[in-house]
Design a protein around this motif. Sequence first.
Motif, mmCIF file in Angstrom:
data_model
loop_
_atom_site.group_PDB
_atom_site.id
_atom_site.type_symbol
_atom_site.label_atom_id
_atom_site.label_comp_id
_atom_site.label_asym_id
_atom_site.label_seq_id
_atom_site.Cartn_x
_atom_site.Cartn_y
_atom_site.Cartn_z
ATOM 1 N N LYS A 175 0.825 -1.202 0.000
ATOM 2 C CA LYS A 175 0.000 0.000 0.000
ATOM 3 C C LYS A 175 0.863 1.257 0.000
ATOM 4 O O LYS A 175 1.981 1.260 0.528
ATOM 5 C CB LYS A 175 -0.921 0.013 1.224
ATOM 6 N N ASN A 176 0.309 2.337 -0.577
ATOM 7 C CA ASN A 176 1.017 3.603 -0.444
ATOM 8 C C ASN A 176 0.969 4.036 1.020
ATOM 9 O O ASN A 176 0.016 3.730 1.750
ATOM 10 C CB ASN A 176 0.411 4.678 -1.336
ATOM 11 N N ASP A 235 2.888 9.071 -0.785
ATOM 12 C CA ASP A 235 4.082 9.110 -1.629
ATOM 13 C C ASP A 235 4.188 7.848 -2.492
ATOM 14 O O ASP A 235 4.418 6.754 -1.991
ATOM 15 C CB ASP A 235 5.314 9.239 -0.737
ATOM 16 N N PHE A 236 4.037 8.020 -3.812
ATOM 17 C CA PHE A 236 4.132 6.878 -4.728
ATOM 18 C C PHE A 236 5.550 6.315 -4.772
ATOM 19 O O PHE A 236 5.734 5.111 -4.977
ATOM 20 C CB PHE A 236 3.719 7.305 -6.144
ATOM 21 N N MET A 267 6.075 3.764 -2.057
ATOM 22 C CA MET A 267 5.341 2.545 -2.395
ATOM 23 C C MET A 267 6.078 1.732 -3.464
ATOM 24 O O MET A 267 6.258 0.510 -3.320
ATOM 25 C CB MET A 267 3.948 2.928 -2.894
ATOM 26 N N VAL A 315 1.478 -2.715 -6.312
ATOM 27 C CA VAL A 315 1.028 -1.593 -5.492
ATOM 28 C C VAL A 315 -0.459 -1.699 -5.167
ATOM 29 O O VAL A 315 -1.241 -2.296 -5.906
ATOM 30 C CB VAL A 315 1.299 -0.234 -6.168
ATOM 31 N N LEU A 371 -3.350 1.195 -3.984
ATOM 32 C CA LEU A 371 -3.645 2.605 -3.741
ATOM 33 C C LEU A 371 -4.791 2.705 -2.744
ATOM 34 O O LEU A 371 -5.887 2.211 -3.002
ATOM 35 C CB LEU A 371 -4.016 3.312 -5.048
ATOM 36 N N ASN A 397 -6.603 8.741 -4.323
ATOM 37 C CA ASN A 397 -5.612 8.562 -5.391
ATOM 38 C C ASN A 397 -6.015 7.464 -6.378
ATOM 39 O O ASN A 397 -5.152 6.807 -6.956
ATOM 40 C CB ASN A 397 -4.212 8.303 -4.821
ATOM 41 N N LEU A 422 0.950 6.915 -12.083
ATOM 42 C CA LEU A 422 1.523 5.665 -11.595
ATOM 43 C C LEU A 422 2.117 4.858 -12.744
ATOM 44 O O LEU A 422 3.207 4.280 -12.607
ATOM 45 C CB LEU A 422 0.447 4.845 -10.878
#
Length: 343
Positions: free
Chosen positions: A181-182, A187-188, A191, A221, A223, A236, A245
């Motif tokens: 998870k983020n 912050d991508f 992640m 990932v 989100l 997001n 992404l």
Amino acid sequence: MSFTFLKQLPTPEEIKQEYALSPSAKQTKAQRDKLVKDIITGESDKFLVIIGPCSADNEDAVCDYISRLCKVQEKVSDRLVIVPRIYTNKPRTTGEGYKGIAHQPDPEKRPDMLAGLIAMRKMHIRALEESGLSSADEMLYPENWPYVEDLLSYVAIGARSVEDQHHRLTVSGFDVPAGMKNPTSGDFSVMLNSVYAGQHPHHFVFRGYEVSTTGNPLAHVVLRGAVNKRGICIPNYHYEDLERLIQMYDKMDLINPAAIIDANHSNSNKQYEQQIRIVKEIMHNRKISPELRRLVKGVMIESYLEPGCQKVGEHVYGKSITDPCLGWQESEELIYQIAEMNE
């Protein structure tokens, strides 16, 4: 000394030997693993629906819920793979409150880690053997992984755990998909760095052993929305977030680019009814964009028998004692709508 050592817990091998999967359940689990894996790798066009209670607090109610999911799965098996959430560990922001059945088998009694490990394993086994649906759980405590590694087809790493080195390295030894998870900041990069760590081999200490791992190519990932410095939830899951992404995925040495969208938590501002609208938007965007269809492999939905939530001690059967969830009727209808939109 600040630590009080209460008792030595049985090893994972001892617990697994006493509470073992039947041969038929092992075969079912292997088949389910392949279904989920093929979605993450892109070999299957089916869509993942990871759905269930915020926390699995009552074995009978959870298995009742999953038996209903099983009947729905039979009707949508050509388009969806349903993975029941059996989340036996509940992260707490302040450390206070119910921490999940693995910590407190009875929410109204004191913690009992041995009874919790047994209750955790028994619930996953019962659900699998009664419904044929292997489950997802959150890995809050990496040391607990060996107690359930033969039972799960999907593992989530939470927003507060995803930056932790031990979680990242443990994921690199999984052979099932792991959703990173983020972080709560949104912050991508954090992640995606976690996915990178999970996908690559490592050498570290685990449960008192020096170990090495080969890397997990199924790490991806999740989100779940973010919270800004003013405490305001920022979703997001929108089209532009997913496009960004994709661009960031393309710049990293990662394979099997995939995203699961958590429709609750900060994406819904914890307004659980909004999960329905959010999931429909996600499915619509996948339909109009081939790029997003390739990226977004599934959704996470918090759902139980009864809508909303209750306090510990209120004893409404099938109602969450942690975050509020969709009720069964709305959830069943939503699953059928997801299937219709995954053409």
